[in-house]
Design an enzyme around this catalytic site. Structure first.
Site, PDB file in Angstrom:
ATOM      1  N   ASP A 231     -16.407 -10.629 -22.794  1.00 13.03           N
ATOM      2  CA  ASP A 231     -17.172 -10.728 -21.551  1.00 13.03           C
ATOM      3  C   ASP A 231     -18.659 -10.993 -21.785  1.00 13.03           C
ATOM      4  O   ASP A 231     -19.227 -11.929 -21.219  1.00 13.03           O
ATOM      5  CB  ASP A 231     -17.018  -9.449 -20.711  1.00 13.03           C
TER       6      ASP A 231
ATOM      7  N   LYS B 298     -10.183 -11.115 -16.499  1.00 11.21           N
ATOM      8  CA  LYS B 298     -10.314 -11.287 -17.951  1.00 11.21           C
ATOM      9  C   LYS B 298      -9.687 -12.604 -18.457  1.00 11.21           C
ATOM     10  O   LYS B 298     -10.283 -13.311 -19.261  1.00 11.21           O
ATOM     11  CB  LYS B 298      -9.615 -10.110 -18.634  1.00 11.21           C
TER      12      LYS B 298
ATOM     13  N   GLU C  80       4.217 -10.850  -6.366  1.00  6.05           N
ATOM     14  CA  GLU C  80       3.144 -10.927  -7.360  1.00  6.05           C
ATOM     15  C   GLU C  80       3.510 -10.270  -8.683  1.00  6.05           C
ATOM     16  O   GLU C  80       2.850 -10.473  -9.697  1.00  6.05           O
ATOM     17  CB  GLU C  80       1.858 -10.292  -6.793  1.00  6.05           C
TER      18      GLU C  80
ATOM     19  N   CYS D 266       5.260  -6.085   1.652  1.00  6.12           N
ATOM     20  CA  CYS D 266       5.598  -4.662   1.680  1.00  6.12           C
ATOM     21  C   CYS D 266       4.862  -3.937   2.820  1.00  6.12           C
ATOM     22  O   CYS D 266       5.186  -4.155   3.982  1.00  6.12           O
ATOM     23  CB  CYS D 266       5.324  -4.052   0.314  1.00  6.12           C
ATOM     24  N   TYR D 267       3.842  -3.155   2.513  1.00  5.79           N
ATOM     25  CA  TYR D 267       3.100  -2.505   3.599  1.00  5.79           C
ATOM     26  C   TYR D 267       2.584  -3.557   4.579  1.00  5.79           C
ATOM     27  O   TYR D 267       2.552  -3.325   5.789  1.00  5.79           O
ATOM     28  CB  TYR D 267       1.924  -1.697   3.028  1.00  5.79           C
TER      29      TYR D 267
ATOM     30  N   GLY E 246       0.840  -1.196   0.000  1.00  3.04           N
ATOM     31  CA  GLY E 246       0.000   0.000   0.000  1.00  3.04           C
ATOM     32  C   GLY E 246       0.866   1.234   0.000  1.00  3.04           C
ATOM     33  O   GLY E 246       2.045   1.163   0.353  1.00  3.04           O
TER      34      GLY E 246
ATOM     35  N   HIS F  60       7.767  -7.553  -3.782  1.00  4.45           N
ATOM     36  CA  HIS F  60       6.454  -7.892  -4.350  1.00  4.45           C
ATOM     37  C   HIS F  60       6.525  -9.188  -5.156  1.00  4.45           C
ATOM     38  O   HIS F  60       6.827  -9.155  -6.349  1.00  4.45           O
ATOM     39  CB  HIS F  60       5.971  -6.758  -5.248  1.00  4.45           C
TER      40      HIS F  60
END
Ligand code: XMP
Length: 520
Positions: free
Chosen positions: A227, A376, A171, A82-83, A55, A169
Site C-alpha cells: 500500500d 487490496k 457475491e 438476502c436482507y 444484514g 448471496h
C-alpha cells in the site's frame, strides 16, 4: 470521475465488501454507503444501479437498520440480496416472518419459468450460498417468484418496476453462478460500462494529485508493503522528487529487509528515500515489555516520534530552500474507509493496529490518500500497471509492529535474530513450493517455551517455533491452510538444523475466529 457507478447500501452484512469487489472485478466502479445515507448522497453518485446488501437483523425488529424506502422509487434498477430482499418485501407491502427452516450454507436453487433477466443465460439449477433465518411469506403487489429451493423462496422480481431480489448471496464464491448473475444485473439490466480500469485510475489520480499539491512538497512513510509503496509511486508520478519517502528500521523487520526495501525503492522505483536505522532506540524501549498491546503502543509511538524527527529535518531543509512541505501521503485503503462509516459504526478494535504515524501537530500537514477508493487486489493491479516489481506487489501482509507481535514475551535482539532466520526459511520454502501467492499470510512465531531435544549425541534445551499459514480475503476472517506434509517436513527440519536456538517446530491449526492471525 465520469464512470458508471453502482451504489451498494450496507445493511451490516459481513459480505458487503465482497459485493463491491465482485462488481469492480467486472471493471465497473462500485461504492458502499451506509444504509442510512440520505437520498441526496445516493443520487449524487448518479448510480446506474443500487444493490441492497444482506444484514444480520430482521426487517420487523424495532431496531432494524433504516434506509429511505424512496430508493425503491428512484427508477434506478435495484438488486436486493438476502436482507435486501426482505427489505423490499417489507416496504412494498408484502410480509416477512421468521422461517421454520433456516438455511445456512450450500443450497440448490431452481430458476422458475425460464426466469427473468437476472438469470439470463444461467442454468436452471444454481449452486448458491444461503444464510438467512427469515423468509418472505407474502410478496408485494406486482412481484412474482423467480426462483426457489426445496424449502423456500429464493428469488423475486417486479421487472416493470426494475426491482430484482435474491435470497442467496451471489457475491460469495460458493455461489457458482454468482458472478454471472451480477454481470447480468450490472451490464444487461443497469447498462453500466466496464470503464473502471487501472489506466484510467492512474491517469486521473496523477492529475488530481498534481493539481492538489501544485508546487508543494510531500512526505510519505514507507513500510515496504504494497500500500505505501503504490501510494508513493503514484504521488511520485505526479510530483517527482518533491516527494520524500521516509523508511524506518524499527528493529523488528524481517531479515535484511532494511537494505532490500531501500534498494527496491531507490534503485527500482526511483523514489527519494531517507532511511533511518532506529532499531536500537525501538529495542531499548521494548526491553522488559511482554504485554502485546503495550508492545504495539511503544512501537506505534516510537514510530511517530522518529517520523516526526525526520519530517522536521526535511521540513527545515526544504524551508531553507524556500520550499514548504505541506502534504503527507498515506496508503489508506477502501475497507478502512467503509469500516469507519458503516452502519455499525467503527467496528470494535480488538487490537490497536498502528499502520502509519500520526501527523506532526505543528506542521499541519494535509493528507493525500490516493488509494482511498481501492481494495487490496486493486492496489496490486494498479501497481502492476505502474510496472512495479512483483516482489513488492505480491508481498504478503506484514503487521506494522513487525516481528514484535510474533515473538511472544519479551522482544530482545537475540530473539529477533532467531525469528528472522526461521521466518526466512518459512518464506523461502513456501515460495519454493509455489504457494506464496496463494496464501494470505505464512510465517513463523517464536514461543518463549523451551523444551528438551536431542541433536547428534547432545541434549538440547531450546525455544519452540510455531508455523502459521492462513487463507483469507481481507484478514477479518481466516482459515488455516493444510500445507502439504512435504513442505512442513522441510520447513521443520531446516529450522531445527539451521537455526541454533530453536529445537522444536509446531503447526498452528486454528482458524479466525476464534484465533487471530497473529499470535499477539
Ligand atoms: P489479526 O491478528 O488481528 O490480524 O487476526 C489481522 C490482519 O492484521 C494484521 N495485523 C496488524 N497490522 N498492525 C498492522 O499494521 C498491527 O498491529 C497488526 N496486528 C495484526 C495481521 O498481520 C493480519 O493481516
Amino acid at each position: 470521475m465520469n464512470t458508471s457507478t453502482i451504489v451498494i447500501l450496507d445493511f451490516g452484512s459481513q459480505y458487503t465488501q465482497l459485493i463491491a469487489r465482485r462488481i469492480r472485478e467486472l471493471n465497473v466502479f462500485s461504492v458502499v454507503l451506509p444504509c442510512t445515507a440520505p437520498l441526496a448522497e445516493i443520487s449524487a453518485h448518479h448510480p446506474k444501479g443500487i444493490v441492497l446488501s444482506g444484514g444480520p437483523s430482521s426487517v420487523y425488529d424495532a431496531d432494524a437498520p433504516p434506509a429511505d424506502p424512496a430508493v425503491l422509487a428512484l427508477g434506478v434498477p435495484v438488486l436486493g440480496i438476502c436482507y435486501g430482499l426482505h427489505y423490499i418485501v417489507h416496504h412494498l407491502g408484502g410480509k416477512v416472518r421468521p422461517s421454520d427452516k433456516r438455511e445456512y450454507g450450500h443450497a440448490e436453487v431452481s430458476v422458475l419459468d425460464g426466469g427473468v433477466r437476472l438469470f439470463a443465460g444461467l442454468p436452471e439449477t444454481l449452486q448458491v450460498w444461503m444464510s438467512h433465518g427469515d423468509e418472505a411469506l407474502e410478496l408485494p403487489p406486482g412481484f412474482r417468484r423467480t426462483a426457489e429451493t426445496s424449502n423456500a423462496l429464493a428469488g423475486i422480481a417486479d421487472e416493470e418496476r426494475r426491482i430484482w431480489a435474491v435470497q442467496f448471496h451471489p457475491e460469495v464464491h460458493h455461489s457458482k453462478q454468482g458472478t454471472a448473475l451480477l454481470r447480468n444485473f450490472v451490464f444487461d439490466i443497469c447498462g453500466a460500462s466496464p470503464d473502471w480500469t487501472p489506466e484510467l485510475f492512474i491517469q486521473e489520480t496523477v492529475e488530481r494529485v498534481r493539481a492538489q499539491v501544485g508546487n508543494g512538497h510531500a512526505i510519505c512513510g514507507l513500510s515496504g508493503g504494497v500500500d505505501s509503496s503504490v501510494a508513493a509511486v503514484l504521488v511520485h508520478r505526479a510530483i517527482g522528487d518533491r516527494l520524500t519517502c521516509v523508511f524506518v528500521n524499527n528493529g523488528v523487520l524481517r531479515k535484511d529487509e532494511f537494505a532490500k526495501v531501500q534498494k527496491n525503492m531507490r534503485d527500482n522505483l526511483g523514489l527519494k528515500v531517507v532511511a533511518v536505522d532506529a532499531s536500537e532506540r525501538f529495542l531499548s524501549r521494548l526491553a522488559g515489555v511482554t504485554d502485546p498491546e503495550q508492545k504495539r503502543k511503544i512501537i506505534g509511538n516510537e514510530f511517530i516520534s522518529v517520523f516526526d524527527d525526520e519530517a522536521a529535518k526535511i521540513f527545515a531543509a526544504e524551508k531553507t530552500a524556500g520550499e514548504h512541505v505541506a502534504w503527507l501521503v498515506q496508503g489508506t485503503l477502501y475497507p478502512d474507509v467503509i469500516e469507519s462509516s458503516s452502519v455499525k459504526g467503527p467496528s470494535q478494535t480488538i487490537k490497536s493496529h498502528h499502520n502509519v504515524g500520526g501527523l506532526p501537530a505543528d506542521m499541519k500537514l494535509k493528507l493525500i490518500e490516493p488509494l482511498r477508493d481501492l481494495f487490496k487486489d486493486e492496489v496490486r493491479r494498479i501497481g502492476r500497471d505502474l510496472q512495479m516489481p512483483e516482489d513488492i506487489l505480491e508481498r504478503q501482509p506484514f503487521p506494522g509492529p513487525g516481528l514484535a507481535v510474533r515473538i511472544l514475551g519479551e522482544v530482545t535482539a537475540d530473539r529477533v535474530a532467531l525469528l528472522q532466520e526461521a521466518d526466512e526459511i518459512v518464506v523461502a520454502e513456501i515460495k519454493a513450493a509455489g504457494l506464496y501467492r496463494k496464501i494470505w499470510q505464512s510465517f513463523a512465531v517464536l514461543l518463549p517455551v523451551k523444551s528438551v531435544g536431542v541433536m547428534g549425541d547432545q541434549r538440547t534445551y531450546a525455544y519452540t517455533c510455531a508455523i502459521r499459514a492462513v487463507h483469507s480475503e481481507d484478514g477479518m476472517t481466516a482459515d488455516w491452510v493444510p500445507l502439504p506434509y512435504e513442505v512442513l517436513r522441510t520447513i521443520s527440519s531446516r529450522i531445527v538444523s539451521e537455526v541454533r536456538g530453536i529445537n522444536r517446530v509446531v503447526y498452528d491449526i486454528t482458524s479466525k475466529p476464534p484465533g487471530t492471525i497473529e499470535w499477539e
